[in-house]
Design an enzyme around this catalytic site. Structure first.
Site, PDB file in Angstrom:
ATOM      1  N   ASP A 171      -5.814   3.121   7.891  1.00 47.69           N
ATOM      2  CA  ASP A 171      -7.242   2.777   7.941  1.00 47.69           C
ATOM      3  C   ASP A 171      -7.492   1.299   8.211  1.00 47.69           C
ATOM      4  OD1 ASP A 171      -7.784   5.369   7.298  1.00 47.69           O
ATOM      5  OD2 ASP A 171      -8.964   4.926   5.498  1.00 47.69           O
ATOM      6  N   GLY A 227      -0.338   4.311   0.221  1.00 46.54           N
ATOM      7  CA  GLY A 227      -1.201   5.408   0.691  1.00 46.54           C
ATOM      8  C   GLY A 227      -0.443   6.279   1.672  1.00 46.54           C
ATOM      9  N   GLU A 248     -19.070  17.510   1.778  1.00 49.84           N
ATOM     10  CA  GLU A 248     -18.326  18.221   0.727  1.00 49.84           C
ATOM     11  C   GLU A 248     -18.958  17.974  -0.646  1.00 49.84           C
ATOM     12  OE1 GLU A 248     -14.115  18.531   3.142  1.00 49.84           O
ATOM     13  OE2 GLU A 248     -14.233  17.053   1.551  1.00 49.84           O
ATOM     14  N   ALA A 306      -6.145  10.694   7.386  1.00 54.73           N
ATOM     15  CA  ALA A 306      -4.765  10.699   6.905  1.00 54.73           C
ATOM     16  C   ALA A 306      -3.744  10.942   8.030  1.00 54.73           C
ATOM     17  CB  ALA A 306      -4.616  11.725   5.785  1.00 54.73           C
ATOM     18  N   GLY A 357       0.808  -1.224   0.000  1.00 52.64           N
ATOM     19  CA  GLY A 357       0.000   0.000   0.000  1.00 52.64           C
ATOM     20  C   GLY A 357       0.830   1.257   0.000  1.00 52.64           C
ATOM     21  N   GLY A 361      -0.102   6.093   4.920  1.00 61.41           N
ATOM     22  CA  GLY A 361       0.680   5.365   5.912  1.00 61.41           C
ATOM     23  C   GLY A 361       1.906   4.728   5.286  1.00 61.41           C
ATOM     24  N   VAL A 371      -1.881  -7.669  -4.112  1.00 63.66           N
ATOM     25  CA  VAL A 371      -1.546  -8.736  -3.163  1.00 63.66           C
ATOM     26  C   VAL A 371      -2.823  -9.493  -2.821  1.00 63.66           C
ATOM     27  CG1 VAL A 371      -0.582  -9.285  -0.905  1.00 63.66           C
ATOM     28  CG2 VAL A 371       0.367  -7.403  -2.251  1.00 63.66           C
TER      29      VAL A 371
HETATM   30  C1  LIG Z   1     -13.327  10.755  -0.496  1.00 66.00           C
HETATM   31  C2  LIG Z   1     -12.418  10.753   0.708  1.00 66.00           C
HETATM   32  C3  LIG Z   1     -12.142  11.943   1.357  1.00 66.00           C
HETATM   33  C4  LIG Z   1     -11.308  11.941   2.474  1.00 66.00           C
HETATM   34  N1  LIG Z   1     -11.033  13.145   3.082  1.00 66.00           N
HETATM   35  C5  LIG Z   1     -10.171  13.171   4.123  1.00 66.00           C
HETATM   36  C6  LIG Z   1      -9.790  14.414   4.709  1.00 66.00           C
HETATM   37  O1  LIG Z   1     -10.266  15.483   4.292  1.00 66.00           O
HETATM   38  N2  LIG Z   1      -8.904  14.395   5.740  1.00 66.00           N
HETATM   39  C7  LIG Z   1      -8.362  13.220   6.203  1.00 66.00           C
HETATM   40  O2  LIG Z   1      -7.535  13.252   7.106  1.00 66.00           O
HETATM   41  N3  LIG Z   1      -8.707  12.032   5.682  1.00 66.00           N
HETATM   42  C8  LIG Z   1      -9.583  11.980   4.646  1.00 66.00           C
HETATM   43  N4  LIG Z   1      -9.931  10.780   4.090  1.00 66.00           N
HETATM   44  C9  LIG Z   1      -9.393   9.539   4.685  1.00 66.00           C
HETATM   45  C10 LIG Z   1      -7.955   9.319   4.286  1.00 66.00           C
HETATM   46  O3  LIG Z   1      -7.829   9.436   2.888  1.00 66.00           O
HETATM   47  C11 LIG Z   1      -7.542   7.939   4.768  1.00 66.00           C
HETATM   48  O4  LIG Z   1      -7.653   7.912   6.166  1.00 66.00           O
HETATM   49  C12 LIG Z   1      -6.110   7.635   4.360  1.00 66.00           C
HETATM   50  O5  LIG Z   1      -5.999   7.584   2.955  1.00 66.00           O
HETATM   51  C13 LIG Z   1      -5.651   6.308   4.960  1.00 66.00           C
HETATM   52  O6  LIG Z   1      -4.352   6.066   4.552  1.00 66.00           O
HETATM   53  P1  LIG Z   1      -3.829   4.578   4.390  1.00 66.00           P
HETATM   54  O7  LIG Z   1      -2.354   4.681   4.143  1.00 66.00           O
HETATM   55  O8  LIG Z   1      -4.291   3.751   5.528  1.00 66.00           O
HETATM   56  O9  LIG Z   1      -4.581   4.002   3.118  1.00 66.00           O
HETATM   57  P2  LIG Z   1      -4.782   4.584   1.650  1.00 66.00           P
HETATM   58  O10 LIG Z   1      -4.322   5.987   1.555  1.00 66.00           O
HETATM   59  O11 LIG Z   1      -6.188   4.277   1.292  1.00 66.00           O
HETATM   60  O12 LIG Z   1      -3.814   3.688   0.758  1.00 66.00           O
HETATM   61  C14 LIG Z   1      -3.997   2.301   0.615  1.00 66.00           C
HETATM   62  C15 LIG Z   1      -3.215   1.833  -0.591  1.00 66.00           C
HETATM   63  O13 LIG Z   1      -3.200   0.421  -0.590  1.00 66.00           O
HETATM   64  C16 LIG Z   1      -3.381  -0.058  -1.908  1.00 66.00           C
HETATM   65  N5  LIG Z   1      -3.942  -1.410  -1.810  1.00 66.00           N
HETATM   66  C17 LIG Z   1      -5.060  -1.793  -1.143  1.00 66.00           C
HETATM   67  N6  LIG Z   1      -5.210  -3.126  -1.187  1.00 66.00           N
HETATM   68  C18 LIG Z   1      -4.175  -3.595  -1.911  1.00 66.00           C
HETATM   69  C19 LIG Z   1      -3.771  -4.912  -2.312  1.00 66.00           C
HETATM   70  N7  LIG Z   1      -4.455  -6.001  -1.948  1.00 66.00           N
HETATM   71  N8  LIG Z   1      -2.678  -5.032  -3.077  1.00 66.00           N
HETATM   72  C20 LIG Z   1      -1.956  -3.953  -3.455  1.00 66.00           C
HETATM   73  N9  LIG Z   1      -2.283  -2.692  -3.081  1.00 66.00           N
HETATM   74  C21 LIG Z   1      -3.362  -2.516  -2.315  1.00 66.00           C
HETATM   75  C22 LIG Z   1      -4.315   0.943  -2.556  1.00 66.00           C
HETATM   76  O14 LIG Z   1      -4.187   0.932  -3.956  1.00 66.00           O
HETATM   77  C23 LIG Z   1      -3.836   2.249  -1.907  1.00 66.00           C
HETATM   78  O15 LIG Z   1      -2.862   2.878  -2.721  1.00 66.00           O
HETATM   79  C24 LIG Z   1     -10.758  10.738   2.965  1.00 66.00           C
HETATM   80  C25 LIG Z   1     -11.040   9.539   2.304  1.00 66.00           C
HETATM   81  C26 LIG Z   1     -11.859   9.540   1.174  1.00 66.00           C
HETATM   82  C27 LIG Z   1     -12.145   8.246   0.470  1.00 66.00           C
END
Ligand SMILES: Cc1cc2nc3c(=O)[nH]c(=O)nc-3n(C[C@H](O)[C@H](O)[C@H](O)COP(=O)(O)OP(=O)(O)OC[C@H]3O[C@@H](n4cnc5c(N)ncnc54)[C@H](O)[C@@H]3O)c2cc1C
Length: 438
Positions: A310, A23, A180, A327, A21, A25, A89
């Site tokens: 998340d 993202g 939003e 985030a 991932g 994190g 994955v």
């Molecule tokens: C529409 C929207 C608006 C938001 N607005 C806000 C905001 O204003 N402020 C805020 O703080 N938070 C906001 N959030 C929440 C924030 O985006 C998330 O909390 C944050 O992205 C979590 O980060 P993460 O690293 O856990 O996962 P993510 O950023 O979701 O990244 C996960 C990554 O894992 C990859 N992945 C998943 N499963 C697999 C797999 N099996 N194999 C390979 N790759 C995989 C995905 O492609 C992705 O790139 C919002 C979310 C959304 C959907």
């Protein structure tokens, strides 16, 4: 460094940290391991990072999609111990320290699951089929196409019932994303409909927001949710609080308050659940599909598997439901885990993660936003400027910052936008297959 060879990669003598991932994190963790005595391999099904907070602006045609996606390889150009594979994955095999992926079997010494979350339709297959989720760029594109196609159809249909349904927009879920999106739709009706769609009246376009809790923005302060409710109502959004959607068949949306809305546009922002590969035992997964971890983000019962962001639920006395799915929580967990991983590898003591809540922001439209900064609550223009500054500062890459700032400035002064293109025709029937690649 590794070299790719049919899915598996050659290993150096350093421990290999595999991060699933790219993202918030995963990226933060990888960056913070830059000078660590490890090799970092990141796997993501996309070759780019998505800045999800601005997805709704892509969906509304306010900014272009490329400005909220960043090539992961580009971010790490200068990091010697980093490599990347675009791979989905499928399965974690802890007994052999391997992953089953779309590019073959990959070995890890330490594994970090940072796979984020996905839309939760709460098991309702019909709603999942007809309502529009918005968790990634392809889904935001789908929404953009659907809105624009339906307005085009509304212009030419002779069936008044159908025209009404095409011009009725329902957002389900009154959290920041739903608020939003509803605000942006209301703004489109006021500023764009009459200007660009000669023949459609803004009085025929309706925007509804359906929220299960008694207030919108229930996770924010009473001041913020009250203001948001007022801003939306003043913009003409009809809000149903304390209401749950019962069904949606592509035309009739039934709500448990006795209302039925005829609509061709339902946007689902009502819930998320953790997204993860198979392989974790069911007893480790919480009701919201998150993986239970300890205070250093280590998956309970595992020695070398961690989860952040998340997808992770760090359950402690202070956080019985884990940390919020935002985030900053993912970023801070990534930062802390980098330190703890290095300490673990060196045999030194680790330290528990503590979340620092820096506040919350949500925008409702032009000059309107709400902000909770500890005991300080802001609303209106000041909160809106703050929202803009925080988002510009948070976006990766100088070019993207510039493009988004320029788009916002042009949109603000012209009260219009240039990104309302139907590039890929959206079809509900083919949607499920198309977005399989997420
Ligand atoms: C529409 C929207 C608006 C938001 N607005 C806000 C905001 O204003 N402020 C805020 O703080 N938070 C906001 N959030 C929440 C924030 O985006 C998330 O909390 C944050 O992205 C979590 O980060 P993460 O690293 O856990 O996962 P993510 O950023 O979701 O990244 C996960 C990554 O894992 C990859 N992945 C998943 N499963 C697999 C797999 N099996 N194999 C390979 N790759 C995989 C995905 O492609 C992705 O790139 C919002 C979310 C959304 C959907």
């Amino acid at each position: 460094m590794f070299t790719v060879s049919s899915g598996e990669q050659k290993r150096s003598s350093k421990p290999r940290v595999v991060i699933i991932g790219g993202g918030f994190g995963g990226l933060t963790l990888a960056k913070n391991l830059k000078n660590a005595p490890v090799d970092v391999l990141m796997l993501d099904r996309h070759n780019y990072h998505t800045f999800q907070p601005l997805l709704y602006q892509v969906a509304m045609g306010a900014i272009e999609a490329d400005s909220i996606g960043f090539p992961i390889r580009r971010i790490f150009t200068r990091q010697e111990n980093f490599s990347f594979n675009m791979a989905d994955v499928h399965m974690i095999n802890p007994e052999s320290n391997t992953l089953t992926t779309s590019v073959g079997t990959i070995h890890y010494d330490y594994l970090v699951v940072a796979t984020g979350s996905n839309t939760n339709f709460f098991g309702n297959a019909q709603i999942a089929h007809f309502a529009m989720p918005m968790k990634n760029i392809p889904e935001a594109f789908n929404i953009r196409s659907l809105i624009l196609q339906n307005l085009e159809s509304a212009l030419v249909t002779a069936d008044m019932r159908e025209k009404f349904a095409l011009m009725t927009f329902v957002v389900v879920g009154g959290g920041p994303t739903g608020v939003e999106l509803a605000g942006a739709l209301a703004e489109m009706r006021h500023l764009i409909l009459g200007k660009d769609y000669h023949g459609l009246s803004k009085y025929d376009m309706r925007v509804y927001l359906v929220e299960g809790k008694p207030v919108v923005l229930g996770s924010m302060s009473p001041q913020a949710s009250g203001k948001a409710q007022k801003f939306l109502t003043d913009s003409g959004v009809v809000i149903y609080n304390g209401a749950h959607v019962e069904s949606y068949d592509g035309f009739y949306l039934k709500i448990n308050n006795g209302k039925t809305i005829k609509t061709r546009n339902v946007f689902w922002a009502a819930g998320v659940k953790g997204e993860m590969p198979d392989g974790f035992p069911a007893e480790l997964i919480t009701k919201s599909s998150r993986i239970q971890t300890d205070e250093i983000s280590r998956v309970k019962g595992y020695r070398n598997v961690f989860a952040i962001g998340d997808v992770a639920a760090m359950i402690t006395d202070e956080t019985p439901n884990g940390h919020p799915g935002v985030a900053p929580a993912a970023i801070q967990q990534g930062e802390k885990l980098a330190k703890n991983l290095v300490n673990l590898i060196k045999g030194q003591p680790t330290a528990p993660f503590k979340y620092r809540d820096k506040g919350s922001l949500a925008t409702i439209g032009r000059n309107k936003a709400v902000a909770d900064l500890g005991k300080i609550h802001l609303s209106g223009f000041i909160a809106w400027v703050l929202w803009g500054v925080v988002h510009i500062m948070s976006i990766a890459g100088f070019t993207s910052k510039g493009i988004i700032f320029l788009s916002w400035a042009i949109n603000y002064f012209t009260k219009n936008s240039d990104n309302r293109l139907v590039i890929r025709y959206f079809n509900t029937e083919t949607r499920m297959a198309e977005t399989e690649c997420k």
